[in-house]
Design an enzyme around this catalytic site. Structure first.
Site, PDB file in Angstrom:
ATOM      1  N   SER A 183      -4.399  16.657   5.853  1.00 45.21           N
ATOM      2  CA  SER A 183      -5.657  17.382   5.668  1.00 45.21           C
ATOM      3  C   SER A 183      -5.378  18.876   5.609  1.00 45.21           C
ATOM      4  O   SER A 183      -4.387  19.357   6.175  1.00 45.21           O
ATOM      5  CB  SER A 183      -6.603  17.083   6.837  1.00 45.21           C
ATOM      6  OG  SER A 183      -7.700  17.960   6.850  1.00 45.21           O
ATOM      7  N   TYR A 196      -8.880  16.325  15.575  1.00 46.63           N
ATOM      8  CA  TYR A 196      -8.475  15.827  14.258  1.00 46.63           C
ATOM      9  C   TYR A 196      -7.460  16.777  13.625  1.00 46.63           C
ATOM     10  O   TYR A 196      -6.430  16.342  13.082  1.00 46.63           O
ATOM     11  CB  TYR A 196      -9.708  15.690  13.374  1.00 46.63           C
ATOM     12  CG  TYR A 196      -9.451  15.222  11.961  1.00 46.63           C
ATOM     13  CD1 TYR A 196      -9.274  13.870  11.675  1.00 46.63           C
ATOM     14  CD2 TYR A 196      -9.419  16.130  10.900  1.00 46.63           C
ATOM     15  CE1 TYR A 196      -9.061  13.437  10.381  1.00 46.63           C
ATOM     16  CE2 TYR A 196      -9.211  15.708   9.599  1.00 46.63           C
ATOM     17  CZ  TYR A 196      -9.039  14.362   9.342  1.00 46.63           C
ATOM     18  OH  TYR A 196      -8.826  13.936   8.046  1.00 46.63           O
ATOM     19  N   LYS A 200      -3.527  16.078  12.400  1.00 48.56           N
ATOM     20  CA  LYS A 200      -3.057  16.276  11.037  1.00 48.56           C
ATOM     21  C   LYS A 200      -1.917  17.301  10.972  1.00 48.56           C
ATOM     22  O   LYS A 200      -1.048  17.215  10.102  1.00 48.56           O
ATOM     23  CB  LYS A 200      -4.222  16.698  10.135  1.00 48.56           C
ATOM     24  CG  LYS A 200      -5.256  15.594   9.939  1.00 48.56           C
ATOM     25  CD  LYS A 200      -4.643  14.322   9.347  1.00 48.56           C
ATOM     26  CE  LYS A 200      -5.682  13.272   9.023  1.00 48.56           C
ATOM     27  NZ  LYS A 200      -5.116  12.074   8.362  1.00 48.56           N
TER      28      LYS A 200
END
Length: 292
Positions: A183, A196, A200
């Protein structure tokens, strides 16, 4: 041409102490030289691609693209009804797909996914690891231990373990290609998706490490880093007009991305046209600033 290359690589390996077989090096180079003549509609002909989280969004778009270009694609999702729906949809387009349930954090599910592909097709050429959780508003200090563990386990640990699962089968074929989904938040943390983003960033580091271990086996591994793509996972951004407007200020193209705009990149990274790429993370973010 091949004779000249054989002499060149023979000299190179002796003078630089490289112990890799010249024939293998020549194969890799000639594969790239000839790949430009391949029909794009058959670039993945005969290849078997195992995919995760591939019944919706980016995963489904990638599965469709690979199958359109000749691959046999094995779909997977945590729910059987999602698998059945995606298979029915893609088969109606005359594409070669099959699928099974796979929650990537479940050891037995990962094994069953690989076994399913081998039983169905006898080989695994590609892996597209796309499963992830945690892309929703959550400040890092509001994250519970259970949530933190789930995000890191799903997005990083399970991805690594699935790569390990397919590795021996790619080795038997003499090589393969793997793409992981990272991401843009790996490079520049997005507001309120802190856990998150951490996962990533770790996955992007894992991409470098795994690629360095896999290249002697003729297995390439790269990653895709999408920006805000219009999928169910990112709906918390684009369903709220104020939040969307605030986020799009950071994007040069001033719009959301579509899943199909990621599919071609993954297809390229898996293909022989990317034969000189490994350990890279390709950003598809509509101009979101991630690097100089």
């Amino acid at each position: 041409m091949v004779t000249v290359m054989r002499r060149m690589f023979g000299s190179l390996t002796k003078s630089h102490g490289i112990h890799q077989q010249p024939s293998l090096m020549i194969h890799r180079c000639t594969q790239r030289l000839y790949s430009s003549a391949v029909d794009l509609n058959t670039v993945h002909a005969g290849k078997v691609a195992v995919t995760t989280a591939s019944t919706d969004g980016i995963g489904l778009a990638v599965a469709r693209r690979l199958a359109q270009q000749g691959a046999h694609v094995v779909l997977s999702s945590r729910k059987q009804e999602n698998v059945d729906k995606a298979i029915k949809q893609l088969k109606s387009e005359n594409l070669s797909v099959s699928g099974t349930v796979c929650s990537v954090t479940n050891k037995d599910h990962r094994k069953n996914l690989v076994d399913f592909a081998l039983e169905k097709h006898g080989r695994i050429d590609y892996l597209f690891s796309n499963a992830a959780v945690g892309a929703n508003p959550k400040n890092v200090f509001d994250t519970t231990e259970e949530e933190w563990t789930e995000i890191l386990h799903t997005n990083v640990t399970a991805t690594f373990l699935l790569v390990k699962q397919v590795l021996p089968h790619m080795q038997k074929l003499g090589g393969g290609s793997i793409v992981l989904t990272s991401s843009v938040s790996a490079y520049s943390f997005l507001k309120d998706v802190d856990p998150y983003s951490v996962s990533k960033t770790a996955l992007t580091g894992l991409t470098k490490i795994l690629a360095s271990e896999l290249y002697p086996m003729n297995i390439r591994l790269n990653s895709l880093a999408p920006g805000i793509i219009k999928t169910r996972m990112s709906s918390f951004v684009w369903t709220d007009e104020a939040v969307l407007k605030d986020n799009l200020k950071l994007y040069e193209l001033q719009r959301l991305g579509e899943p199909e705009e990621c599919a071609g990149i993954v297809s390229f990274l898996l293909s022989p046209d990317a034969s000189y790429m490994t350990g890279e993370t390709v950003v598809v973010s509509g101009g979101y600033k991630t690097r100089l």
